[in-house]
Design an enzyme around this catalytic site. Structure first.
Site, PDB file in Angstrom:
ATOM      1  N   ARG A  67       0.891  -1.158   0.100  1.00 61.97           N
ATOM      2  CA  ARG A  67       0.015  -0.111  -0.223  1.00 61.97           C
ATOM      3  C   ARG A  67       0.881   1.281   0.029  1.00 61.97           C
ATOM      4  NH1 ARG A  67      -3.106  -0.786   4.698  1.00 61.97           N
ATOM      5  NH2 ARG A  67      -1.587   0.272   5.948  1.00 61.97           N
ATOM      6  N   TYR A 125     -11.263  24.359  -8.686  1.00 57.72           N
ATOM      7  CA  TYR A 125     -12.005  23.472  -9.193  1.00 57.72           C
ATOM      8  C   TYR A 125     -13.120  22.857  -8.179  1.00 57.72           C
ATOM      9  CZ  TYR A 125     -12.316  18.431 -10.820  1.00 57.72           C
ATOM     10  OH  TYR A 125     -12.765  17.127 -11.215  1.00 57.72           O
ATOM     11  N   ASP A 137      -3.162  23.784  -6.712  1.00 59.53           N
ATOM     12  CA  ASP A 137      -3.532  23.022  -7.663  1.00 59.53           C
ATOM     13  C   ASP A 137      -2.819  23.370  -8.684  1.00 59.53           C
ATOM     14  OD1 ASP A 137      -4.742  21.509  -9.829  1.00 59.53           O
ATOM     15  OD2 ASP A 137      -6.581  21.359  -8.594  1.00 59.53           O
ATOM     16  N   LYS A 161      -4.841  14.487 -16.154  1.00 58.96           N
ATOM     17  CA  LYS A 161      -4.962  15.190 -17.446  1.00 58.96           C
ATOM     18  C   LYS A 161      -3.537  15.013 -18.174  1.00 58.96           C
ATOM     19  CE  LYS A 161      -8.853  16.534 -15.440  1.00 58.96           C
ATOM     20  NZ  LYS A 161      -8.727  17.410 -14.473  1.00 58.96           N
TER      21      LYS A 161
END
Ligand SMILES: *Cc1c(COP(=O)(O)O)cnc(C)c1O
Length: 386
Positions: free
Chosen positions: A51, A104, A176, A201
């Site tokens: 993990r 966003y 961001d 993106k």
């Protein structure tokens, strides 16, 4: 080394992987230790539990860390989880957080719902506030969240001015940085502590995976790492591999996105139905000076405002296009065109325009074909009775 060289080689260790250029995709949960002592001291090993990351994860972490000049990076399953983990790391009951009004929308929603539920006082601020942010700081303020250029509206924020004020107050600045892909903008070198990415993106670049990255400064890395590990977030190895593979060609793709987007912005400026083009790289933009100072280029996403609200006219422009598609997640090779709605969520700096705001993602298709496709849409729009 320049970014294109870093992107081509970072995380590639052929001598450790039978000469193969690309890192293997480790599908691993259990990690085996040779002795009890090694098991007990696993905390200091880079690979200790599936993990927490494998060499596949580390290759991608290293790519982001080098690209942005950070101290370390955490890889998480989506861009939204990158944002929410960074914010959560500095949240506490009674804490006050300043969040740009151009953030966003799903990140805004997290702030207004989950952070508020935890007892955080969230205050949205005008993205063009610059040094004026000092008047909003309180002794309870624990972080400033930025996004530049902003989602849907593309305001460029004055990062150096905001970071200087945050630093003297001992508060981290998080940004961001998805729009620049970390290629055209280096927030950590301008004073930010944390640069967050929807790698979904441009890093992935092919619309086939979701992934997030949190690039951290020295003073924030351990805090972010502990938070991500406490929440148990981890991304799947195949998506991590696809992201690293995408980054190898990200530089050439971004240069093409940039060039075609500038050509399409110029085309849109000439259309009488276009009231405004929202692209900080245009000299006409109110944010052009800041963009020129703090960015080395522009990606393929920008906005414009039509001079009409009439839904049938907007549909005539957007629907039935041969190339431009109607879709949200951008940064892939394909072009997209959608109506956006910043007026629906803005609060600190309301978005008042007389017309429909649009968002366009300029993909990697031939730019003359793209302009021809848009032109058909404008002709259809003009042929409608007003
Ligand atoms: C798409 C996007 C995100 C969210 O990314 P996901 O990987 O889809 O969760 C975050 N920030 C910005 C600016 C985005 O455009």
């Amino acid at each position: 080394m320049k970014d294109d060289t870093v992107l081509a080689h970072v995380g590639s260790r052929p001598e450790e992987q039978s000469g193969a250029v690309n890192p293997p995709v480790h599908h691993a949960s259990t990690i085996i230790f040779p002795t009890i002592k090694a098991l007990e001291s696993r905390g200091s090993a880079r690979v200790s539990y599936g993990r927490k990351g494998t060499p596949t994860t580390h290759a991608l972490e290293d790519a982001f860390t080098e690209l942005e000049g950070g101290a370390g990076t955490l890889i998480v399953p989506s861009g939204l989880s990158a944002a929410t983990m960074a914010l959560t790391a500095f949240a506490a009951p009674g804490a006050h957080m300043l969040v740009a009004d151009s953030t966003y929308q799903p990140t805004r929603q997290f702030c207004s719902t989950q952070l508020v539920r935890f007892g955080v006082q969230v205050e949205f601020y005008d993205p063009r506030i610059g040094a004026g942010i000092s008047s909003l700081l309180r002794k309870e303020t624990t972080a400033i969240w930025m996004e530049s250029p902003g989602s849907d509206t593309f305001e460029v924020q004055d990062l150096p001015a905001i970071a200087a004020i945050a630093r003297s107050a001992g508060i981290p600045v998080m940004i961001d940085n998805t729009w620049s892909a970390g290629y055209f903008h280096k927030p950590l070198s301008l004073g930010a502590d944390i640069s967050v990415h929807a790698a979904t993106k441009y890093a992935v670049g092919h619309s086939d995976a979701l992934l997030g990255a949190i690039v951290c400064s020295e003073r924030t890395y351990e805090t972010i790492k502990a938070t991500v590990h406490d929440y148990g977030l981890c991304a799947g190895p195949d998506d991590i591999y696809l992201t690293l593979r995408g980054m190898r060609t990200m530089g050439v793709r971004l240069k093409q996105h940039q060039q075609s987007a500038f050509a399409i912005a110029a085309y849109l400026m000439r259309q009488p139905e276009v009231a405004r083009v929202l692209h900080p790289g245009l000299p006409e933009s109110p944010d052009h000076a800041l963009w020129k100072r703090d960015f080395s280029g522009a990606s393929g996403l920008f906005g414009f405002v039509l001079d009409t609200h009439v839904a049938a006219k907007v549909a005539a422009l957007v629907e039935g296009r041969k190339i431009f598609r109607i879709g949200k997640s951008w940064g892939g090779f394909e072009s997209l065109l959608i109506p956006s709605g910043p007026e629906k969520y803005r609060t600190a700096a309301p978005w008042n325009v007389n017309g429909q705001t649009m968002r366009i993602q300029v993909g990697l298709e031939d730019v003359d074909d793209l302009i021809g496709d848009l032109d058909e849409g404008f002709q259809r729009m003009r042929s409608m009775l007003s």
